[in-house]
Design an enzyme around this catalytic site. Structure first.
Site, PDB file in Angstrom:
ATOM      1  N   GLN A 111       0.854  -1.186   0.000  1.00 34.11           N
ATOM      2  CA  GLN A 111       0.000   0.000   0.000  1.00 34.11           C
ATOM      3  C   GLN A 111       0.891   1.238   0.000  1.00 34.11           C
ATOM      4  OE1 GLN A 111      -2.046   1.573   3.560  1.00 34.11           O
ATOM      5  NE2 GLN A 111      -3.953   1.097   2.492  1.00 34.11           N
ATOM      6  N   TYR A 181      -6.217  11.212   3.351  1.00 36.14           N
ATOM      7  CA  TYR A 181      -4.786  11.344   3.120  1.00 36.14           C
ATOM      8  C   TYR A 181      -4.621  12.283   1.915  1.00 36.14           C
ATOM      9  CZ  TYR A 181      -3.571   7.600   6.413  1.00 36.14           C
ATOM     10  OH  TYR A 181      -3.383   6.855   7.540  1.00 36.14           O
ATOM     11  N   ARG A 358     -10.291  -6.624  10.460  1.00 38.64           N
ATOM     12  CA  ARG A 358     -10.323  -6.982  11.879  1.00 38.64           C
ATOM     13  C   ARG A 358     -10.604  -8.455  12.122  1.00 38.64           C
ATOM     14  NH1 ARG A 358     -14.516  -2.389  13.539  1.00 38.64           N
ATOM     15  NH2 ARG A 358     -15.029  -2.785  11.352  1.00 38.64           N
TER      16      ARG A 358
END
Length: 427
Positions: A111, A181, A358
């Protein structure tokens, strides 16, 4: 007399779910992706054995592709301490990581991101930058407006980082266009108030992400797959929402620079729980900071982080809007996927890949167990206590004896220097 079994019938997977699938030039063994989650396993900004073991667990557990988060395209693009900087210095460790994953039959993605206004001067040493001037409400730090001549520099940084990824043996790169971002902040009408060709209409605000994707594709060619992670909406009033994010996706699709688009939600600036949903671990965040911030977090933490109830497949309602738009680009569904039924639903809705975060932190072998027994479901309770472990080593706090717990007291969240204890920066 016939006997009727009282045992529940195992769900059957969608015919294509566990079959090999092409992602651009890369062949994956199945359609399951370990989504990027902050790792905290690179204290010197380089690959460690701990980071390698972290990703091997997901590959051995059945994921077709695991994602390394977060790889900075430049030193000033870091969102937290100890993140990998895509550089020649990092290459030997990155090659060890990709070789290890390939030896287990898996694939791996890097990433690539620039934190922009999410970055902190306490970490990077420089004032953060974004499309326009801004004060980050979580860190209370000033963000300056990017100069026009700096934009090509950032585009080049993404290209150079992608080049490092190819040299290191990655199978894919994921361009971080989400969570406010730097690239994502250009998409936001709330954060982007520029008067040049990178501001104004959604076509102009989409220009930066399109140019980044174009440069990365020029650099990597067909050597690796190119994925982008984009916010469908960021949960901030007056900011990114479906009406415009669908248009951005359509423009990227028309450019044919991407092999897949991963759909996400939320912001790293404020109301971070819009991405995660579920419990808001305010007391746990307060425990890792000192006064006066400790009192502030206790009093206002839930308001600042936001409080959004969890439900299974919570991104599906928004994500299905993108299915008819994509003509050339595969789609990745994320958000609240915990069992085979959820995966099958995603496939039936027209998505090409399933991304899980998660639930795999809780159980790295969940994919293999689901493949063996369709009734298996994740034991993740969405307590979100894994969120504050990003200050040390990201792990599920309900698995204290697993690979995800701190190695010893010296690397617990409570030992992180105060200057590094900042707002949550999900990836």
């Amino acid at each position: 007399m016939s006997l009727t079994s009282t045992q529940p019938q195992a769900l059957q997977p969608h015919p294509d779910l566990f079959a090999p699938i092409a992602l651009g030039p890369v062949q994956l063994r199945n359609r399951i992706i370990k989504a990027a989650t902050s790792e905290g396993r690179s204290p010197e900004g380089l690959v460690t054995d701990d980071l390698i073991d972290f990703h091997l667990d997901f590959v051995r557990g059945g994921a077709g592709l695991t994602t390394v988060a977060y790889c900075c395209v430049s030193p000033e693009g870091a969102s937290a301490p100890g993140q990998i900087l895509m550089s020649e210095k990092a290459l030997p460790g990155l090659r060890r990581l990709t070789d290890a994953v390939h030896s287990e039959g898996g694939a791996i993605s890097a990433q690539l991101g620039h934190a922009g206004m999410v970055a902190s001067k306490k970490i990077t040493g420089v004032t953060s930058m974004g499309p326009s001037r801004f004060v980050n409400p979580s860190s209370m730090e000033y963000c300056r407006a990017m100069r026009r001549e700096e934009i090509p520099m950032v585009i080049d940084q993404f290209g150079e980082a992608a080049k490092i990824a190819v040299e290191a043996g990655f199978d894919a790169v994921e361009l971080h266009f989400g969570h406010n971002y730097l690239p994502s902040s250009f998409l936001s009408p709330l954060l982007n108030r520029r008067k040049d060709e990178y501001g104004g209409s959604i076509e102009n605000r989409s220009r930066l992400v399109r140019e980044i994707a174009q440069r990365v594709r020029e650099v990597v060619g067909n050597k690796v797959a190119v994925i982008a992670k984009i916010s469908m909406d960021d949960g901030l009033p007056g900011s990114i929402w479906l009406t415009e994010s669908i248009r951005t996706a359509q423009l990227l699709d028309q450019d044919r620079t991407l092999d897949a688009l991963e759909l996400t939600q939320g912001s790293s600036i404020i109301r971070q729980m819009y991405l995660f949903r579920g419990d808001v671990p305010v007391a746990d965040f307060a425990a890792v900071v000192k006064e006066p911030m400790k009192t502030g977090v206790r009093l206002f933490g839930k308001f600042a982080l936001g409080n959004f109830p969890y439900k299974d497949l919570y991104m599906l309602e928004a994500a299905r809007q993108f299915v008819p738009v994509m003509k050339n680009t595969k789609l990745i569904l994320l958000g609240g996927i915990n069992n085979l039924e959820h995966m099958n639903t995603g496939m039936q809705e027209g998505f090409d890949f399933i991304a899980m975060g998660r639930s795999l932190l809780r159980e790295p072998d969940l994919i293999n167990r689901i493949k063996e027994d369709g009734n298996v479901t994740s034991r993740c309770v969405h307590c979100n206590k894994c969120m504050y472990t990003v200050y040390a080593r990201t792990h599920c706090v309900l698995e204290p004896d697993s690979h995800f717990s701190p190695l010893d007291d010296s690397v617990s969240a409570y030992s992180v220097p105060e200057e590094y204890r900042l707002s949550v920066t999900p990836v």
